[in-house]
Design an enzyme around this catalytic site. Sequence first.
Site, PDB file in Angstrom:
ATOM      1  N   ASP A 243       0.813  -1.228   0.000  1.00 31.64           N
ATOM      2  CA  ASP A 243       0.000   0.000   0.000  1.00 31.64           C
ATOM      3  C   ASP A 243       0.848   1.281   0.000  1.00 31.64           C
ATOM      4  OD1 ASP A 243       0.951  -0.528   2.522  1.00 31.64           O
ATOM      5  OD2 ASP A 243      -0.895   0.004   3.574  1.00 31.64           O
TER       6      ASP A 243
ATOM      7  N   GLU B 248      11.178  -3.197  12.392  1.00 33.93           N
ATOM      8  CA  GLU B 248      12.326  -2.631  11.671  1.00 33.93           C
ATOM      9  C   GLU B 248      13.552  -2.608  12.575  1.00 33.93           C
ATOM     10  OE1 GLU B 248       9.449  -1.034  12.200  1.00 33.93           O
ATOM     11  OE2 GLU B 248       8.596  -0.309  10.305  1.00 33.93           O
TER      12      GLU B 248
END
Lengths: 298, 298
Positions: free
Chosen positions: B154, B237
């Site tokens: 997205d 992350e």
Amino acid sequence: MKGNINNNNMGLGKSIKMYLTIFVATTCIYMLIYQYHMSTQEIDSNEVIKPPLYIITPTYRRPEQLAELTRLGYTLKHVTNLLWLVIEDANETSPLVFDILDRIGVPYHYLLAPMPAQYRIKRFKPRGVSNRNRGLAYIRANATEGVFYFADDDNTYDVSLFEQMRYTKMVSMWPVGLVTNTGVSSPIVRDGKLNGFYDGWIGGRKYPVDMAGFAVSVKFLLQRPNATMPFVVGYEEDGFLRSLKPLSNDDIELLANKCTEILTWHTQTKKNPSAIALNQTRYGGTNLIAIDKLLVRS
Amino acid sequence: MKGNINNNNMGLGKSIKMYLTIFVATTCIYMLIYQYHMSTQEIDSNEVIKPPLYIITPTYRRPEQLAELTRLGYTLKHVTNLLWLVIEDANETSPLVFDILDRIGVPYHYLLAPMPAQYRIKRFKPRGVSNRNRGLAYIRANATEGVFYFADDDNTYDVSLFEQMRYTKMVSMWPVGLVTNTGVSSPIVRDGKLNGFYDGWIGGRKYPVDMAGFAVSVKFLLQRPNATMPFVVGYEEDGFLRSLKPLSNDDIELLANKCTEILTWHTQTKKNPSAIALNQTRYGGTNLIAIDKLLVRS
């Protein structure tokens, strides 16, 4: 002996001429073959014979604007002979939008069409109408053939749809995914013919279709000098299509394999609030000063 | 007379041989020139010498899935020597996803990586972790050079970023737009060097960066056999980048013109509810029966 030498010389001269002639003739043959080869290649790759497509994209300043234009632009970049009319609801152009459009590399015109003041104060604003009417005015003034299509900057388009709509004779239609609680807005096709419309909200519309669900021939528009989009929220598509009358249901071409495929989606992007101000003192002398100039605070 | 005729015949035979020799020689010269011309063209257009890019895209079944893959795919289609690893959080592949990936035409592998049951029952699910670790496993098993990048379906990507990240030696980083209330998540660069991170949420992270904000060299990953992404929401992350140790800040390459440009945006798409069921009796014999099979009801 003299005669012999002369004869030899003449024979050599003739031979050289003949050799040169054959060399030049061969060269000419290969140049012609190569030129023909190049000319057929050009036609193949640029496909200059296709009718032009005019893509009318309304846009307005907001944090997501540059991202939306970027990803739509990369889809349009796969389509040949296309002119992208990017029309912003603003009083002046944005250097950031110019930069993005140049970076993407799709042929474009960047035009302005601010919403008239009387609609700007309303609770439900008819967004994009002023922009799309500006697009129609551009086409009336500059185009003579081809097809135009209203492509909002947040929707999703399968490239094959553009190749299908390019040959629209009057008006073409097809299904659009992710519209209302039916999950799709589509013409109903029974026995190969248009037999009504399927959409979660009919609202007394003659054409209950989504903005992404139809394309119109330029020639057809030029024959209807009064066709325009009304500033009425929810009735923009219906009003515009009604203004194209006379238009019978039999004139409407049904694309996307007779409306059995979904090649467009009414995707909507989550709005982001304006970014908080950057502490210019704390971050002075860093890259963030440059980055801050790119942030769109609407 | 006989001698004369013989002489003429011999002269003619010799001449024909010479003419043929010149014709063949000329042909050979042009064939060589053409072959050289073609070989240089191939190198120009396909650019086969670029290091390969592995794009790891986690995905899951939802109404927007096919639209998201379509528009991301058209961006990736502008990038050469790229393999798209589309990895779905599911127990079986979807024929609709295969169709869309085939239609887009980007080289891909479509893999499965269901989220382990213990995380599936949590309120905040670590979405995409299982998929990304499956992508890492694919790279460990199949790749020897090039660069990989986690690209959610997205987000929005400027094509030039892929050409920059392709030459990453260890780990490269750059700003990502539309992240948190700062409007951007970016490395802070002072005097040309990495000097911290700017992000609306630090949360005790060593690397407060967005998933779209870094790429890693395949060779570098292969030298770190234990590198993996943790199933911890918000710390995916950071956890992965920490697991790449040893990695000093000086080893991190700063792309996007020393982090002064925004070439990636963390766009998010509004979720649509499942579509209401189609009245199969009322719409029997219409195109809607075919369209209904395309609707993704999650």
